[in-house]
Design a protein around this motif. Structure first.
Motif, PDB file in Angstrom:
ATOM      1  N   PHE A   1       0.821  -1.217   0.000  1.00 55.28           N
ATOM      2  CA  PHE A   1       0.000   0.000   0.000  1.00 55.28           C
ATOM      3  C   PHE A   1       0.850   1.261   0.000  1.00 55.28           C
ATOM      4  O   PHE A   1       0.526   2.252  -0.661  1.00 55.28           O
ATOM      5  N   ASP A   2       1.959   1.220   0.718  1.00 60.69           N
ATOM      6  CA  ASP A   2       2.892   2.352   0.709  1.00 60.69           C
ATOM      7  C   ASP A   2       3.351   2.665  -0.706  1.00 60.69           C
ATOM      8  O   ASP A   2       3.353   3.816  -1.137  1.00 60.69           O
TER       9      ASP A   2
ATOM     10  N   ILE B   1       0.638   4.221  -2.860  1.00 61.18           N
ATOM     11  CA  ILE B   1       0.460   5.654  -2.615  1.00 61.18           C
ATOM     12  C   ILE B   1       1.599   6.451  -3.244  1.00 61.18           C
ATOM     13  O   ILE B   1       1.376   7.474  -3.886  1.00 61.18           O
TER      14      ILE B   1
ATOM     15  N   SER C   1      -3.419  13.152  -0.063  1.00 61.10           N
ATOM     16  CA  SER C   1      -4.783  12.757   0.269  1.00 61.10           C
ATOM     17  C   SER C   1      -5.526  12.254  -0.967  1.00 61.10           C
ATOM     18  O   SER C   1      -6.348  11.340  -0.889  1.00 61.10           O
ATOM     19  N   MET C   2      -5.201  12.816  -2.118  1.00 57.14           N
ATOM     20  CA  MET C   2      -5.802  12.326  -3.358  1.00 57.14           C
ATOM     21  C   MET C   2      -5.351  10.894  -3.656  1.00 57.14           C
ATOM     22  O   MET C   2      -6.157  10.035  -4.040  1.00 57.14           O
TER      23      MET C   2
ATOM     24  N   SER D   1      -4.287   8.596  -1.481  1.00 56.89           N
ATOM     25  CA  SER D   1      -4.902   7.679  -0.517  1.00 56.89           C
ATOM     26  C   SER D   1      -6.350   7.407  -0.878  1.00 56.89           C
ATOM     27  O   SER D   1      -6.835   6.279  -0.760  1.00 56.89           O
ATOM     28  N   THR D   2      -7.038   8.463  -1.323  1.00 54.62           N
ATOM     29  CA  THR D   2      -8.444   8.312  -1.681  1.00 54.62           C
ATOM     30  C   THR D   2      -8.609   7.395  -2.887  1.00 54.62           C
ATOM     31  O   THR D   2      -9.501   6.539  -2.921  1.00 54.62           O
TER      32      THR D   2
ATOM     33  N   LEU E   1      -6.544   5.048  -3.833  1.00 53.05           N
ATOM     34  CA  LEU E   1      -6.219   3.687  -3.404  1.00 53.05           C
ATOM     35  C   LEU E   1      -7.371   3.061  -2.623  1.00 53.05           C
ATOM     36  O   LEU E   1      -7.836   1.970  -2.947  1.00 53.05           O
ATOM     37  N   ALA E   2      -7.839   3.770  -1.597  1.00 53.59           N
ATOM     38  CA  ALA E   2      -8.939   3.249  -0.784  1.00 53.59           C
ATOM     39  C   ALA E   2     -10.168   2.988  -1.640  1.00 53.59           C
ATOM     40  O   ALA E   2     -10.852   1.970  -1.469  1.00 53.59           O
ATOM     41  N   GLY E   3     -10.437   3.884  -2.573  1.00 57.56           N
ATOM     42  CA  GLY E   3     -11.604   3.734  -3.433  1.00 57.56           C
ATOM     43  C   GLY E   3     -11.513   2.493  -4.310  1.00 57.56           C
ATOM     44  O   GLY E   3     -12.486   1.756  -4.460  1.00 57.56           O
TER      45      GLY E   3
ATOM     46  N   GLN F   1      -9.692  -0.209  -3.728  1.00 56.82           N
ATOM     47  CA  GLN F   1      -9.773  -1.404  -2.880  1.00 56.82           C
ATOM     48  C   GLN F   1     -11.207  -1.637  -2.407  1.00 56.82           C
ATOM     49  O   GLN F   1     -11.705  -2.754  -2.448  1.00 56.82           O
ATOM     50  N   GLY F   2     -11.842  -0.568  -1.976  1.00 56.06           N
ATOM     51  CA  GLY F   2     -13.231  -0.697  -1.543  1.00 56.06           C
ATOM     52  C   GLY F   2     -14.144  -1.130  -2.674  1.00 56.06           C
ATOM     53  O   GLY F   2     -15.076  -1.903  -2.469  1.00 56.06           O
TER      54      GLY F   2
ATOM     55  N   LEU G   1     -14.191   8.161  -9.259  1.00 54.94           N
ATOM     56  CA  LEU G   1     -12.986   8.603  -8.560  1.00 54.94           C
ATOM     57  C   LEU G   1     -12.015   9.295  -9.507  1.00 54.94           C
ATOM     58  O   LEU G   1     -11.444  10.336  -9.183  1.00 54.94           O
TER      59      LEU G   1
END
Lengths: 187, 187
Positions: free
Chosen positions: B128-129, B132, B150-151, B153-154, B156-158, B160-161, B182
């Motif tokens: 994950f590092d 990002i 922050s963009m 991370s968003t 990445l999280a998006g 994965q989710g 996204l």
DNA sequence: GCTTTCATCCATCTATTGATACATATTTAA
DNA sequence: TTAAATATGTATCAATAGATGGATGAAAGC
């Protein structure tokens, strides 16, 4: 929240112990013996309350789901704007992460997907369906249905992904960063 | 991709079988005996190649991580704009979902967090590092570091989710909906 | 008081788990 | 050719998994 509280029913204690374990390690990280130790009864007695493991799993998902939406409804009672409602949504999930020190039960079970019984997976799917419905319901009427739908899914996926990332990277700040970003873009 | 290919080394076959299982049911859904059956050797021989389960787990995460970034680097070689690069990122994850019919190995292991050995969790965190870092690297220079962070991370999280949601709801279209949204917001 | 229901325990079963010691091939290199 | 390294097999462990049958006690209803 205290599993040693003698006023708590056995099933309550069992569900608390099971939720604690399952939200950390997943479905297979919960065993009847562990729960028996956690609650000071024998594993056969756990089977009395939840004959099969999937019975426990469904009960757990049902309770989690109900609690989530009950809290959501109560805390958005006096919220008027979409932004206020989204902030409530964010804060409930945030405390699930920070206070409980664990991720969303359904997020984890959803990821384990093929490894859990169908009935449990159905409960998870239902949880996410209701999440999307709720999010769609708070989005502005001016938006088209398809816009609302994709925005709702994005918010849900983002919040779930943010929990997972925060745990993986042992950094809860990243949850705030991501969800703030998502909400900013949604407004 | 064919585990019955006789030209494949035993460790390759083992890793393929293990990845197939783990990306569906998680860390605990993989047993030495299952892998032995999958590859037509004995479980003790599996232990020869991977003495402990965490050895297998780390090897799996390392290979997955390497493959992901190798593919990413190759496929973005001729991409010039941020949008093109993001589309490549999206398409690689999309085929991990659609073609492999499974979610991201690290997304699942990340969710299982506390239930897996530390060395494996470290590999996941590292994946994950690097995600990002890569995302930050393709974002426009005009953005501030914190905006980029922050963009990234968003995104990445998006992603994965979105994988998790698509599997939970048995609907891969929702992955496209979310990730398109996204990317649209990121541009 | 008697009976039924609820809850727990005791004892146990079968299957599976990760893991190991040791023997046996097979291949490689000196 | 022989010795070493590599790879697989045989046999087996102790631990743990989910699950069950039947006994025992406690509470509730009649």
């Amino acid at each position: 929240m205290d599993e040693s509280d003698s006023k708590m029913s056995t099933t309550e204690k069992l569900l608390n112990a099971a939720e604690h374990r399952m939200r950390r390690g997943g479905y297979n990280a919960v065993s009847f013996r562990d729960l028996a130790n956690d609650t000071n009864i024998k594993s056969s007695s756990v089977h009395y309350h939840y004959p099969k493991k999937e019975d426990l799993g469904t009960a757990l998902v049902d309770r989690y789901s109900k609690r989530f939406f009950d809290t959501l409804n109560v805390k958005t009672e006096n919220a008027t704007t979409m932004e206020q409602k989204l902030k409530v949504y964010q804060s409930i999930i945030r405390s699930a992460l920070v206070e409980d020190d664990a991720i969303c039960l359904c997020g984890l079970l959803g990821a384990e997907g093929a490894g859990i019984p169908d009935v449990v997976a159905n409960g998870v799917q239902n949880f996410f369906d209701e999440n999307i419905k709720w999010l769609v319901s708070i989005l502005p009427q001016e938006m088209s249905e398809s816009q609302k739908s994709s925005m709702a899914s994005t918010l849900l996926a983002g919040h779930q992904g943010a929990m997972m990332l925060a745990r993986s990277m042992q950094d809860n700040k990243i949850f705030d960063t991501i969800t703030n970003q998502l909400i900013k873009e949604a407004i």
